[in-house]
Write an enzyme that holds these catalytic residues in place. Structure first.
Site, PDB file in Angstrom:
ATOM      1  N   ASP A  12     -35.437  24.886   8.377  1.00  0.00           N
ATOM      2  CA  ASP A  12     -35.501  26.243   8.945  1.00  0.00           C
ATOM      3  C   ASP A  12     -36.751  26.995   8.507  1.00  0.00           C
ATOM      4  OD1 ASP A  12     -32.921  25.783  10.010  1.00  0.00           O
ATOM      5  OD2 ASP A  12     -32.035  26.373   8.102  1.00  0.00           O
ATOM      6  N   LYS A  15     -40.510  25.492  11.866  1.00  0.00           N
ATOM      7  CA  LYS A  15     -41.279  24.374  12.443  1.00  0.00           C
ATOM      8  C   LYS A  15     -41.395  24.506  13.961  1.00  0.00           C
ATOM      9  CE  LYS A  15     -38.523  21.327  10.568  1.00  0.00           C
ATOM     10  NZ  LYS A  15     -37.740  22.145   9.630  1.00  0.00           N
ATOM     11  N   GLY A  39     -31.874  22.463  15.130  1.00  0.00           N
ATOM     12  CA  GLY A  39     -31.792  23.267  16.341  1.00  0.00           C
ATOM     13  C   GLY A  39     -32.846  24.338  16.344  1.00  0.00           C
ATOM     14  N   HIS A  40     -33.523  24.496  17.464  1.00  0.00           N
ATOM     15  CA  HIS A  40     -34.358  25.683  17.554  1.00  0.00           C
ATOM     16  C   HIS A  40     -34.395  26.251  18.955  1.00  0.00           C
ATOM     17  CE1 HIS A  40     -37.372  22.362  17.538  1.00  0.00           C
ATOM     18  NE2 HIS A  40     -37.720  22.978  18.636  1.00  0.00           N
ATOM     19  N   GLN A 222     -35.323  19.183   9.780  1.00  0.00           N
ATOM     20  CA  GLN A 222     -34.881  19.534   8.414  1.00  0.00           C
ATOM     21  C   GLN A 222     -36.103  19.730   7.495  1.00  0.00           C
ATOM     22  OE1 GLN A 222     -32.914  16.594   9.814  1.00  0.00           O
ATOM     23  NE2 GLN A 222     -31.772  18.218  10.773  1.00  0.00           N
TER      24      GLN A 222
HETATM   25  P1  IMP Z   1     -25.850  17.229   7.866  1.00  0.00           P
HETATM   26  O1  IMP Z   1     -27.271  16.921   8.186  1.00  0.00           O
HETATM   27  O2  IMP Z   1     -25.098  17.857   9.000  1.00  0.00           O
HETATM   28  O3  IMP Z   1     -25.135  16.046   7.297  1.00  0.00           O
HETATM   29  O4  IMP Z   1     -25.837  18.340   6.696  1.00  0.00           O
HETATM   30  C1  IMP Z   1     -26.286  18.061   5.382  1.00  0.00           C
HETATM   31  C2  IMP Z   1     -26.985  19.267   4.778  1.00  0.00           C
HETATM   32  O5  IMP Z   1     -28.207  19.490   5.462  1.00  0.00           O
HETATM   33  C3  IMP Z   1     -26.202  20.565   4.892  1.00  0.00           C
HETATM   34  O6  IMP Z   1     -26.487  21.361   3.754  1.00  0.00           O
HETATM   35  C4  IMP Z   1     -26.798  21.234   6.122  1.00  0.00           C
HETATM   36  O7  IMP Z   1     -26.642  22.634   6.093  1.00  0.00           O
HETATM   37  C5  IMP Z   1     -28.242  20.812   5.981  1.00  0.00           C
HETATM   38  N1  IMP Z   1     -28.968  20.773   7.261  1.00  0.00           N
HETATM   39  C6  IMP Z   1     -28.896  19.817   8.210  1.00  0.00           C
HETATM   40  N2  IMP Z   1     -29.717  20.106   9.234  1.00  0.00           N
HETATM   41  C7  IMP Z   1     -30.328  21.248   8.926  1.00  0.00           C
HETATM   42  C8  IMP Z   1     -31.323  22.037   9.584  1.00  0.00           C
HETATM   43  O8  IMP Z   1     -31.810  21.723  10.675  1.00  0.00           O
HETATM   44  N3  IMP Z   1     -31.719  23.170   8.926  1.00  0.00           N
HETATM   45  C9  IMP Z   1     -31.221  23.515   7.710  1.00  0.00           C
HETATM   46  N4  IMP Z   1     -30.294  22.811   7.055  1.00  0.00           N
HETATM   47  C10 IMP Z   1     -29.853  21.676   7.652  1.00  0.00           C
END
Ligand code: IMP
Length: 422
Positions: A12, A15, A39-40, A222
């Protein structure tokens, strides 16, 4: 010029905006890891598009957009994005390319993701999109790939095998009724049919484009500290978010990469659980969260907020070989009397000037800060680096010197115009 773009914090960082700017300058955009956990939102001519899987570069006419082998694809989400683009009259035929090798998220991945979280004492705070279970199947060699959706016999074999195991786990461990083979099989064959014109060998495609001198933007999702190896494990995502992931998740050689750009927010945010040494105290956190509209793009969850942590971003610069940095959301710091930068951690009398991988230190350390004066001006009106208030220039100069990478872009608002190039 082939550029990799990576997040240097916990995702977040903004990007999406830089991707949008750079997409205009390249021929191909390659998303190489993650899935619909990312997501954006992009607003073009007053129309809002939300992307989780398809690179937002698709909004730029004529650009080829790839979903690489390192991505985990939720076909339901993919269909929604394709439909949205088609409704908006954006032609994606011959422009959207999905790797035949990308793994597919199935309904049992999403359910298992959510159910595991409810059972765990130490929750990760996942997005619930099935990311971890899908990557686990990939590594466990029982995953289903995009190309399998095109072959009824192969899909049948793999799905039957998987369901036997998953349904037992669902029933016995989680008291969930499980899934019917026929439902998933029919749906996923349909998804395969509708995606068939986009599924291809993106490895050859990308390498051919590079050999012809075309420019590629490798779009990371991420951030560095959500990386499966180097992040704040276990509070991470399940893919390689650092620049090295670009090669693994797309099938190009590291020799093809010319430049790596890191994206950092002017402060720090994190969604989900896990250590966060520079996290603000609740009242100030709420103030910055509201000012910076810090709510998750995928889940809407409030983001945790804190000061800029130079140990983290310096580590990210090293891990990915970042030579240029974009500093995002500088305007959110407008009007603060003073601004703090974390320059070290203190734990049990020991001072850390480099990022420690010890979770105990990250959880319990107190931060050592450098405090500098803030600025009163509204940065979003400023177009030229030289016109920034001297305190803002001072902040950027200190960051640049600490991090050892050149700051070439400063974002002072959400629109393309609110960007300062230096
Ligand atoms: P997962 O990727 O859904 O398995 O989540 C694992 C961790 O990564 C959690 O703390 C989510 O909040 C974080 N996370 C996953 N994708 C994003 C993103 O695009 N932005 C911020 N945090 C993310």
């Amino acid at each position: 010029m082939n550029i990799v773009l990576v997040g240097t914090q916990w995702g977040d960082e903004g990007k999406g905006k830089v991707i949008d700017i750079l997409s205009a300058q390249v021929d191909v955009i390659m998303r190489y890891q993650g899935g619909s956990n990312a997501g954006h939102t992009v607003v073009v001519d007053g129309r809002e598009f939300i992307f989780h899987l398809i690179p937002s570069g698709i909004l730029h006419k004529g650009k080829i957009c790839c979903i690489g082998s390192g991505v985990v694809v939720d076909p339901e989400m993919l269909n929604k994005e394709i439909e949205g683009l088609s409704k908006a009259g954006i032609n994606i035929d011959n422009r959207l390319k999905i790797s035949s090798l990308a793994h597919v998220i199935l309904p049992y991945h999403k359910i298992l993701d959510k159910l595991r979280e409810t059972k765990r004492t130490n929750k990760i705070g996942t997005t619930g999109r099935g990311i971890g279970p899908c990557y686990a199947d990939k590594i466990n060699r029982c995953g289903i790939r995009m190309q399998d959706l095109l072959s009824p016999a192969i899909l049948k074999d793999k799905l039957e095998d998987n369901l036997k195991e998953k349904n037992e786990i669902l029933k016995k461990v989680y008291q969930h009724p499980g899934f019917k083979f026929a439902d998933i099989y029919k749906n996923y064959l349909n998804y395969g049919r509708s995606a068939s014109k986009y599924i291809c060998d993106t490895v050859k495609l990308l390498n051919r484009e590079i050999a012809q001198g075309k420019d590629v933007l490798f779009e990371g999702a991420q951030g560095t500290f959500l990386d499966i190896d180097f992040g704040t494990y276990p509070f991470v995502t399940s893919s390689s978010t650092i620049a090295g992931g670009a090669c693994i998740g797309s099938g190009v050689s590291p020799r093809a990469i010319d430049k790596i750009i890191g994206i950092a927010k002017a402060y720090t945010t994190r969604v989900g659980e896990g250590p966060f040494p520079t996290e603000f105290e609740p009242k100030f956190e709420e103030f910055i969260r509201n000012k910076g509209k810090e709510f998750g793009a995928t889940t809407g969850r409030p983001r945790r907020c804190g000061w800029f942590d130079s140990l983290m971003v310096k580590e990210a610069v090293m891990l990915s070989g970042i030579t240029e940095l974009a500093i995002m959301k500088m305007d959110v710091l407008d009007g603060l009397k003073s601004i703090k930068i974390c320059t070290g951690y203190k734990y049990k009398g020991k001072i850390f000037r480099e990022y420690p991988y010890d979770p105990e230190v990250l959880k319990k350390a107190s931060c050592i800060y450098k405090e500098i004066p803030g600025w009163d001006e509204n940065l979003s009106r400023i177009k030229d680096y030289q016109c920034l208030p001297k305190q803002a220039k001072n902040y950027l100069k200190i960051l640049q010197d600490m991090l050892g990478a050149k700051i070439t872009l400063v974002s002072v608002g959400s629109s393309r115009e609110e960007t300062i190039f230096s």
